[in-house]
Design an enzyme around this catalytic site. Structure first.
Site, mmCIF file in Angstrom:
data_model
loop_
_atom_site.group_PDB
_atom_site.id
_atom_site.type_symbol
_atom_site.label_atom_id
_atom_site.label_comp_id
_atom_site.label_asym_id
_atom_site.label_seq_id
_atom_site.Cartn_x
_atom_site.Cartn_y
_atom_site.Cartn_z
ATOM 1 N N ASP A 97 -53.844 45.284 108.446
ATOM 2 C CA ASP A 97 -53.905 46.405 108.790
ATOM 3 C C ASP A 97 -53.602 47.901 107.452
ATOM 4 O OD1 ASP A 97 -52.653 48.805 110.558
ATOM 5 O OD2 ASP A 97 -50.542 47.470 110.893
ATOM 6 N N LYS A 125 -58.801 46.050 110.560
ATOM 7 C CA LYS A 125 -58.201 48.042 110.814
ATOM 8 C C LYS A 125 -58.749 48.830 110.788
ATOM 9 C CE LYS A 125 -54.457 47.449 114.598
ATOM 10 N NZ LYS A 125 -52.756 48.156 114.451
ATOM 11 N N PHE A 146 -52.491 48.933 118.619
ATOM 12 C CA PHE A 146 -52.539 48.440 118.877
ATOM 13 C C PHE A 146 -52.729 47.012 119.547
ATOM 14 C CE2 PHE A 146 -48.778 45.722 118.840
ATOM 15 C CZ PHE A 146 -48.371 45.270 117.723
HETATM 16 P P1 IMP Z 1 -50.472 44.068 107.391
HETATM 17 O O1 IMP Z 1 -49.670 43.904 106.716
HETATM 18 O O2 IMP Z 1 -50.155 46.003 107.624
HETATM 19 O O3 IMP Z 1 -51.970 44.245 106.932
HETATM 20 O O4 IMP Z 1 -49.985 44.127 108.825
HETATM 21 C C1 IMP Z 1 -50.380 42.485 108.689
HETATM 22 C C2 IMP Z 1 -49.175 41.638 109.719
HETATM 23 O O5 IMP Z 1 -48.687 42.751 111.151
HETATM 24 C C3 IMP Z 1 -50.445 41.221 110.614
HETATM 25 O O6 IMP Z 1 -50.987 39.810 110.435
HETATM 26 C C4 IMP Z 1 -49.666 41.252 112.035
HETATM 27 O O7 IMP Z 1 -48.804 40.131 112.138
HETATM 28 C C5 IMP Z 1 -49.450 42.838 112.309
HETATM 29 N N1 IMP Z 1 -50.210 43.687 113.182
HETATM 30 C C6 IMP Z 1 -51.093 44.544 112.501
HETATM 31 N N2 IMP Z 1 -51.227 45.398 113.302
HETATM 32 C C7 IMP Z 1 -51.542 44.769 114.935
HETATM 33 C C8 IMP Z 1 -51.279 44.970 116.229
HETATM 34 O O8 IMP Z 1 -52.258 45.527 116.567
HETATM 35 N N3 IMP Z 1 -50.951 44.138 116.798
HETATM 36 C C9 IMP Z 1 -50.499 42.944 116.502
HETATM 37 N N4 IMP Z 1 -50.148 42.677 114.931
HETATM 38 C C10 IMP Z 1 -50.157 43.848 113.756
#
Ligand code: IMP
Ligand code: MG
Length: 177
Positions: A97, A125, A146
């Site tokens: 994300d 994403k 999401f």
């Molecule tokens: P990042 O550190 O922002 O890349 O987020 C990664 C973590 O956030 C993932 O391992 C998920 O646990 C959570 N996450 C991010 N986007 C989503 C989503 O759309 N649905 C569910 N969990 C998400």
């Protein structure tokens, strides 16, 4: 809730990812590290399709706290992880994300002196990236929505769905009230 990726598409995506990993590492021993909890479904499906001598471990990374869908500070718990010194390591996570989780995990593993580290996520994403790193392998590119299912949760719900679905903002509100 709207289905974004069907069970059949997920299966094909995991087959393709496994073929890429098998091609990348051949018969070199590999340590696959699943990031808890979101990676568990992908981890179980993926490792059964890998052909090299394989070790499997897990670590926990949490960036989202409570109800919010904006990231808090990253907490990494690596107590359950096998020794990765001088090993080829593949990190497996559910979704890229902002990328802060993968960056944090990469930084943590770096201090343990693995031979190599690559990253694999099911979902990439679009439009949310806040870091320089990118996943080396990913299954599907998705818009900035999401999503839940196939390991991904909303407040620890929906991980068991066999497909990936987008949650509408009003559904999120309903769950909160
Ligand atoms: P990042 O550190 O922002 O890349 O987020 C990664 C973590 O956030 C993932 O391992 C998920 O646990 C959570 N996450 C991010 N986007 C989503 C989503 O759309 N649905 C569910 N969990 C998400
Ligand atoms: Mg999560």
């Amino acid at each position: 809730m709207r289905t974004l990726i069907t069970e059949k598409e997920l299966n094909a995506g995991v087959n393709r990812l496994a073929a890429e990993i098998n091609a990348e590492y051949g018969q070199r021993p590999l340590t696959v590290l699943g990031v808890l909890t979101g990676s568990v479904v992908l981890l179980a499906d993926l490792i059964r399709k890998l052909n090299m001598p394989l070790r499997v471990g897990v670590l926990q990374a949490r960036s989202y706290q409570g109800a919010t869908t904006t990231p808090g500070s990253l907490h990494i718990d690596a107590d359950m992880m096998p020794d990765i010194h001088d090993r080829d390591v593949l990190i497996v996570d559910d979704i890229f994300d902002t990328g802060r989780t993968l960056l944090g995990v990469l930084n943590h593993l770096d201090s343990l002196k693995p031979k190599s580290v690559k990253t694999l996520v099911l979902l990439n994403k679009q439009g949310r990236k806040e870091v320089e790193v990118e996943p080396d392998f990913y299954g599907f590119s998705i818009p900035d929505q999401f999503v839940v299912g196939y390991g991904l949760d909303y407040q620890d719900h929906y991980r068991n769905l066999p497909f990936v679905a987008a949650l509408e903002p009003k559904e999120i509100d309903q769950l909160l009230s």
